[in-house]
Scaffold this motif. Structure first.
Motif, PDB file in Angstrom:
ATOM      1  N   VAL A   1      77.561  64.993   8.772  1.00 34.48           N
ATOM      2  CA  VAL A   1      78.962  64.777   9.128  1.00 34.48           C
ATOM      3  C   VAL A   1      79.220  63.278   9.246  1.00 34.48           C
ATOM      4  O   VAL A   1      78.294  62.490   9.472  1.00 34.48           O
ATOM      5  N   ASP A   2      80.491  62.902   9.110  1.00 35.79           N
ATOM      6  CA  ASP A   2      80.870  61.495   9.104  1.00 35.79           C
ATOM      7  C   ASP A   2      81.239  60.961  10.478  1.00 35.79           C
ATOM      8  O   ASP A   2      81.301  59.742  10.671  1.00 35.79           O
ATOM      9  N   TYR A   3      81.534  61.840  11.436  1.00 35.93           N
ATOM     10  CA  TYR A   3      81.937  61.421  12.781  1.00 35.93           C
ATOM     11  C   TYR A   3      81.910  62.634  13.703  1.00 35.93           C
ATOM     12  O   TYR A   3      81.841  63.785  13.253  1.00 35.93           O
ATOM     13  N   VAL A   4      81.977  62.359  15.000  1.00 37.50           N
ATOM     14  CA  VAL A   4      82.087  63.414  16.011  1.00 37.50           C
ATOM     15  C   VAL A   4      83.104  62.984  17.058  1.00 37.50           C
ATOM     16  O   VAL A   4      83.020  61.871  17.591  1.00 37.50           O
ATOM     17  N   ALA A   5      84.053  63.860  17.360  1.00 43.66           N
ATOM     18  CA  ALA A   5      84.942  63.687  18.512  1.00 43.66           C
ATOM     19  C   ALA A   5      84.509  64.708  19.559  1.00 43.66           C
ATOM     20  O   ALA A   5      84.576  65.918  19.321  1.00 43.66           O
ATOM     21  N   ALA A   6      84.028  64.233  20.695  1.00 47.71           N
ATOM     22  CA  ALA A   6      83.447  65.104  21.726  1.00 47.71           C
ATOM     23  C   ALA A   6      84.266  64.992  23.009  1.00 47.71           C
ATOM     24  O   ALA A   6      84.272  63.940  23.655  1.00 47.71           O
ATOM     25  N   CYS A   7      84.934  66.080  23.374  1.00 48.70           N
ATOM     26  CA  CYS A   7      85.767  66.090  24.576  1.00 48.70           C
ATOM     27  C   CYS A   7      85.059  66.812  25.710  1.00 48.70           C
ATOM     28  O   CYS A   7      84.642  67.960  25.567  1.00 48.70           O
ATOM     29  N   PHE A   8      84.930  66.130  26.833  1.00 49.92           N
ATOM     30  CA  PHE A   8      84.256  66.595  28.055  1.00 49.92           C
ATOM     31  C   PHE A   8      82.970  67.383  27.780  1.00 49.92           C
ATOM     32  O   PHE A   8      82.808  68.513  28.206  1.00 49.92           O
ATOM     33  N   PRO A   9      81.998  66.729  27.099  1.00 45.46           N
ATOM     34  CA  PRO A   9      80.750  67.412  26.768  1.00 45.46           C
ATOM     35  C   PRO A   9      79.741  67.412  27.907  1.00 45.46           C
ATOM     36  O   PRO A   9      79.765  66.546  28.787  1.00 45.46           O
ATOM     37  N   THR A  10      78.849  68.383  27.883  1.00 41.33           N
ATOM     38  CA  THR A  10      77.630  68.333  28.689  1.00 41.33           C
ATOM     39  C   THR A  10      76.602  67.582  27.866  1.00 41.33           C
ATOM     40  O   THR A  10      76.254  68.014  26.769  1.00 41.33           O
ATOM     41  N   THR A  11      76.113  66.473  28.381  1.00 43.74           N
ATOM     42  CA  THR A  11      75.194  65.646  27.599  1.00 43.74           C
ATOM     43  C   THR A  11      73.777  65.620  28.173  1.00 43.74           C
ATOM     44  O   THR A  11      72.841  65.262  27.472  1.00 43.74           O
ATOM     45  N   ASP A  12      73.631  65.980  29.453  1.00 41.45           N
ATOM     46  CA  ASP A  12      72.308  66.009  30.082  1.00 41.45           C
ATOM     47  C   ASP A  12      72.185  67.321  30.856  1.00 41.45           C
ATOM     48  O   ASP A  12      72.541  67.402  32.035  1.00 41.45           O
ATOM     49  N   LEU A  13      71.671  68.355  30.187  1.00 47.02           N
ATOM     50  CA  LEU A  13      71.551  69.671  30.807  1.00 47.02           C
ATOM     51  C   LEU A  13      70.476  69.690  31.884  1.00 47.02           C
ATOM     52  O   LEU A  13      70.554  70.469  32.835  1.00 47.02           O
ATOM     53  N   VAL A  14      69.499  68.825  31.752  1.00 49.21           N
ATOM     54  CA  VAL A  14      68.437  68.744  32.764  1.00 49.21           C
ATOM     55  C   VAL A  14      69.028  68.271  34.088  1.00 49.21           C
ATOM     56  O   VAL A  14      68.790  68.869  35.147  1.00 49.21           O
ATOM     57  N   GLU A  15      69.791  67.199  34.045  1.00 51.54           N
ATOM     58  CA  GLU A  15      70.428  66.675  35.257  1.00 51.54           C
ATOM     59  C   GLU A  15      71.326  67.730  35.893  1.00 51.54           C
ATOM     60  O   GLU A  15      71.321  67.912  37.117  1.00 51.54           O
ATOM     61  N   TYR A  16      72.100  68.426  35.050  1.00 50.74           N
ATOM     62  CA  TYR A  16      73.006  69.453  35.576  1.00 50.74           C
ATOM     63  C   TYR A  16      72.221  70.574  36.251  1.00 50.74           C
ATOM     64  O   TYR A  16      72.603  71.059  37.322  1.00 50.74           O
ATOM     65  N   MET A  17      71.111  70.974  35.661  1.00 49.73           N
ATOM     66  CA  MET A  17      70.306  72.065  36.222  1.00 49.73           C
ATOM     67  C   MET A  17      69.726  71.685  37.584  1.00 49.73           C
ATOM     68  O   MET A  17      69.598  72.528  38.482  1.00 49.73           O
ATOM     69  N   LEU A  18      69.409  70.418  37.758  1.00 44.15           N
ATOM     70  CA  LEU A  18      68.808  69.946  39.007  1.00 44.15           C
ATOM     71  C   LEU A  18      69.843  69.594  40.071  1.00 44.15           C
ATOM     72  O   LEU A  18      69.484  69.394  41.241  1.00 44.15           O
ATOM     73  N   ASP A  19      71.100  69.543  39.665  1.00 43.88           N
ATOM     74  CA  ASP A  19      72.166  69.141  40.575  1.00 43.88           C
ATOM     75  C   ASP A  19      72.582  70.320  41.459  1.00 43.88           C
ATOM     76  O   ASP A  19      73.037  71.354  40.963  1.00 43.88           O
ATOM     77  N   ASP A  20      72.436  70.164  42.769  1.00 40.04           N
ATOM     78  CA  ASP A  20      72.813  71.240  43.697  1.00 40.04           C
ATOM     79  C   ASP A  20      74.294  71.588  43.599  1.00 40.04           C
ATOM     80  O   ASP A  20      74.703  72.705  43.942  1.00 40.04           O
TER      81      ASP A  20
END
Length: 288
Positions: A163-182
């Motif tokens: 692909v030539d580009y990506v437009a990413a709106c409110f993505p989850t970028t670090d699932l590890v951090e989210y999983m560890l976040d209370d």
């Protein structure tokens, strides 16, 4: 009092759009996956097939089954501007399809559309991705894993998934951090477990593999296409910092990346405005 008004005709059909509904693009896992295609309306009678740039849209769904109708009005505006737009589905992690099934499906959709470029008037050399939430996560991953064998199925494998580009709106970028976040939503964490095949291992290997932030941080050799990241700073579902840390990692790498913070915006809803859409449309136009 009556009026007689004369208006000019539109022989090029410029500014008009048409819909190709429920186009089956994959039968992975024994189930039909369908996309909705919105394209500029063109006269097929004796006319040369046009070559419009393609936007593949991935609606957020928490990695379950996307609702393809949510952004149809906004996607139609792109079609009227001269783009073929396909809003796609993928297999649901909560129905026995752990990762990488959803990512494979996004890539299959890109390859299917390249294969059928002549049918829909697509320029196969101008293809971009636009995604929201989990769809933004998958769009980023699709761009970051170009040609990687693990994510390529047998369907249309002779065609490129680049692909030539990506437009990413409110993505989850670090699932590890989210999983560890209370403070992280338990419902999202349950989906992470499903994505991991029912059990999250000690290294959180699948969640790390699904995290664009970790891919960028750990891989210094890959070049990425232009990336637009947009996130509301009042998002309580996916924290704004998820986008900011990816932006900073990409910027350190020297990538072509732009970060937009939408002041006071939550997840979806008031995030959207005509100004936000025009910014995205301009980014797409610039990179198509």
């Amino acid at each position: 009092m009556g009026n007689i008004i004369t208006l000019p005709s539109n022989p090029s059909w410029e500014g008009m759009a048409e819909v190709f509904p429920d186009v089956v693009f994959s039968q992975a896992g024994g189930e039909e996956l369908k996309m909705q295609i919105i394209a500029p309306w063109w006269n097929r009678e004796g006319k040369e097939v046009p070559a419009y740039p393609l936007v593949v849209f991935v609606q957020g769904s928490a990695w379950t089954f996307p609702g393809v109708w949510y952004q149809i009005p906004q996607l139609s505006e792109l079609a009227k501007k001269g783009y073929v737009v396909a809003t796609i589905t993928h297999r649901s992690s909560m129905e026995g399809h752990p990762f990488p099934a959803c990512l494979q499906d996004v890539k299959t959709a890109v390859r299917f559309l390249r294969k059928n470029a002549q049918v829909y008037g697509i320029d196969a050399e101008r293809v971009g991705l636009w995604g929201t939430s989990s769809g933004a996560n998958l769009s980023l991953l699709a761009a970051m894993t170009e040609g990687e064998e693990r994510y390529i199925t047998e369907e249309y494998r002779e065609y490129s998934d680049s692909v030539d580009y990506v437009a990413a709106c409110f993505p989850t970028t670090d699932l590890v951090e989210y999983m560890l976040d209370d403070a992280g939503e338990q419902e999202i964490k349950d989906i992470f477990t499903a994505l991991s095949g029912g059990t999250v291992d000690e290294e959180m290997s699948v969640l790390r593999e699904m995290s664009p932030y970790h891919r960028v941080r750990e891989d210094f050799s890959t070049e990425y296409p232009p990336i637009l990241i947009a996130h509301g700073d009042a998002d309580e579902l996916i924290p704004h910092n998820q986008s900011l840390k990816l932006y900073e990692a990409l910027e350190r790498k020297g990538a072509d990346v732009t970060m937009v913070t939408v002041e006071g915006a939550p997840h979806e809803d008031a995030f959207w405005s005509q100004e936000m859409l025009e910014f995205i449309y301009h980014f797409i136009q610039k990179n198509s």
